[in-house]
Design an enzyme around this catalytic site. Structure first.
Site, PDB file in Angstrom:
ATOM      1  N   ASP A   1       0.709  -1.333  -0.007  1.00 32.66           N
ATOM      2  CA  ASP A   1      -0.067   0.023  -0.093  1.00 32.66           C
ATOM      3  C   ASP A   1       0.858   1.163  -0.024  1.00 32.66           C
ATOM      4  OD1 ASP A   1      -1.692  -2.063   0.415  1.00 32.66           O
ATOM      5  OD2 ASP A   1      -3.154  -0.864   1.672  1.00 32.66           O
TER       6      ASP A   1
ATOM      7  N   GLU B   1      -7.200   3.417   8.223  1.00 29.12           N
ATOM      8  CA  GLU B   1      -8.345   2.802   7.456  1.00 29.12           C
ATOM      9  C   GLU B   1      -9.216   2.314   8.247  1.00 29.12           C
ATOM     10  OE1 GLU B   1      -5.571   1.290   3.364  1.00 29.12           O
ATOM     11  OE2 GLU B   1      -6.188   0.014   5.184  1.00 29.12           O
TER      12      GLU B   1
ATOM     13  N   SER C   1      -9.811   1.533   3.343  1.00 23.79           N
ATOM     14  CA  SER C   1      -9.024   0.306   2.542  1.00 23.79           C
ATOM     15  C   SER C   1      -9.334   0.388   1.312  1.00 23.79           C
ATOM     16  CB  SER C   1      -9.034  -1.067   3.033  1.00 23.79           C
ATOM     17  OG  SER C   1      -8.603  -2.032   2.030  1.00 23.79           O
TER      18      SER C   1
END
Length: 555
Positions: A120, A443, A469
């Site tokens: 990420d 998130e 997310s």
């Protein structure tokens, strides 16, 4: 060449001595020195195999006449950091990774760089470092995980998150959940859907800073190893032609990336990462640009969590080049933009084999929507904007007025959701989770997945100044700016307030009279969290609003 600052001249005899200590020969020192940034670790499934790719990259560099020199980068697994205090460190790690690569490549003046990330925050961090340093560089990711299979159906990590809610409501027992846990993530790679990691890997290719195939070739495929070798060879070509990242990243490539973001239905986190990446090239990209491009770009793909397809399916359907060629045919791509192939986008798309091979996966003539996957909402609740992945919102939630249920942290909300305390028509508001207020802008996958698992995805919205997310689906509206910790209107919401959501109209409104909001504002005092971490205390002092990519202030 920069590397000669370490290797040439009488006064560099001590430097050469140190390089000899590494086992390097004089012949190797005379060649271009290429830094290989390897984010391998034994924590993240997307990174567990990166040493194999690093060896392939180094082989490619050597084949093309360079000398590779590898060094590491840290990485946070968002899935493992989810729903506890560890998530506060995920987004801030982006800045640390970029800074650390700058340190390594400045202290040791490499001639070029190859970046090997996968997950990420590591992908955007490496892109930021590439543009900041502006020496020849190329990114080659670890590739997506294959989807799992559970009782005849495809599954992935998000299936497990949503199963928690199903167990809570009695729709699944814990024995089946344990079975699913072992099946959903079958091996190495970034999680199988169009979540943040795969979104950024696909957009790296779309921007032009990664080779074709970077976004979609599966992690377990030999083609991924071959791609890594090609990246190692291609970096030497970029060095020879003196092509640097800022020659590639221009206004045209920015618009190409955002158009692809919308067509693919990428993660809302791209709206944080792309502005931060492009800022390193001196390009100011605000939320207005995202919404402008979204309004005219069709949503061609619905990959998990928005649909039932996975990255491996997109790869089989032609991958990013096929989607890009489709958009180019609609006049939505700047084909004269340069890429790390050394050719333009248009030249790349003209290559043999670049075609859509499955129109069920890439909807060429029958888009899922005439607009892109992401929408930017504004109103008195989000004066500076809010972000929603509209391609993953149920039709029943595109326009909705609901009743606020307010929580000052994710931890407050989760037990109420799983305990049945949220009903159809509610709007869950989770605040003080922004870049400063969190701190770290956590998130909210656990609460959104719980809402879906409880069967409320078509009846309940979730609003937050935190983020989501890439695996989130449903009416999940994040990045609400200004955030609560900065006195944004989200700090003034009370239980029972009505909130109007109009995604097609791009509206997010707190339906409370202005005089009442003024009274609440007068009485408001910031909710100050005790921050144990010295690092996070420093982060809070420098981080900008989510509306500006939650990046560091540089002054």
């Amino acid at each position: 060449m920069r590397g000669k600052l370490m290797t040439e001249g009488l006064e560099k005899a001590p430097h050469r001595s140190l390089l000899h200590a590494l086992g390097l020969t004089r012949e190797e020192m005379a060649r271009p020195l290429v830094g290989v940034v390897n984010a391998a670790n034994e924590i993240i499934p997307g990174h567990i195999h990166l040493n194999t790719l690093a060896e392939a990259v180094k082989a490619g560099i050597r084949m093309a006449g360079g000398t590779p020199m590898a060094f590491p980068a840290i990485g946070v697994c968002d899935g493992l950091a989810m729903n506890h205090g560890g998530m506060r460190f995920s987004l801030p790690s982006r800045e640390i990774i970029a800074d650390s690569i700058e340190i390594m490549a400045s202290a040791h003046p490499f001639d070029a760089l190859v970046m090997i990330p996968n997950c990420d925050k590591i992908v955007p961090a490496m892109l930021m470092a590439m543009l900041r340093l502006d020496i020849p560089a190329i990114l080659v990711s670890g590739g997506p995980m294959l989807p799992g299979r559970h009782r005849g159906q495809g599954c992935d990590l998000i299936t497990v998150f949503e199963a928690v809610g199903k167990v809570s409501r009695g729709q699944m027992d814990e024995a089946e959940l344990a079975e699913l846990e072992e099946e959903a993530c079958p091996g190495c790679g970034s999680c199988a859907g169009m979540f943040t990691a795969n979104s950024m890997n696909c957009l790296s290719e779309s921007i032009g800073l990664a080779l074709p195939g970077n976004g979609t070739i599966p992690a377990v495929s030999a083609a991924r190893v071959r791609l890594a070798k090609k990246a190692g060879m291609q970096i030497m070509e970029l060095l020879a032609k003196k092509i640097t990242p800022r020659m590639i990243v221009t206004e045209k490539s920015v618009r190409n990336a955002i158009a692809m973001d919308m067509a693919l239905g990428c993660s809302t986190n791209t709206v944080l990462h792309l502005p931060a990446v492009f800022a390193e090239a001196g390009l100011d990209v605000d939320l207005t640009v995202f919404d402008e491009i979204s309004r005219k770009t069709p949503n061609l793909c619905k990959l998990s969590p928005a649909g039932t397809h996975y990255l491996s399916d997109l790869d089989q359907a032609g991958g990013i080049p096929a989607v890009m060629k489709t958009l180019a045919g609609k006049g939505l791509i700047h084909e004269d933009a340069l890429t790390v192939t050394g050719a333009t986008v248009g030249e790349n798309l003209a290559a043999p084999g670049v075609t859509v091979k499955d129109t069920d996966i890439i909807r060429v003539d029958a888009p899922y929507s005439p607009q892109g996957g992401i929408a930017i909402l504004r109103g008195n609740l989000a004066p500076d904007g809010a972000v929603v992945k509209q391609s993953a919102v149920a039709a029943s939630m595109m326009r909705r007025t609901g009743t606020a249920k307010v929580f000052d942290s994710e931890e407050q909300a989760i037990p109420v959701i799983l305990g049945g305390g949220i009903k159809a028509g509610d709007v869950v508001v989770i605040r003080y989770e922004g870049p400063k207020g969190g701190p770290g802008m956590r998130e909210m996958l656990s609460p959104t997945a719980a809402i879906m698992g409880m069967g409320l995805g078509g009846e309940v919205a979730l609003l937050t100044d935190g983020r989501f997310s890439g695996g989130t689906r449903g009416a999940a509206i994040g990045h609400i700016s200004p955030e609560a910790a900065e006195g944004g209107p989200i700090a003034l919401v009370e239980d029972g307030d009505e909130i109007e959501i109009d995604i097609p109209g791009r509206v997010l409104v707190l339906k409370v009279p202005e005089e009442e909001l003024a009274r609440r504002r007068e009485a408001w005092t910031p909710r100050v969290k005790a921050i144990d971490s010295p690092f996070l205390r420093r982060y809070v002092k420098t981080v900008m609003s989510a509306a500006h990519g939650a990046r560091h202030r540089n002054e």
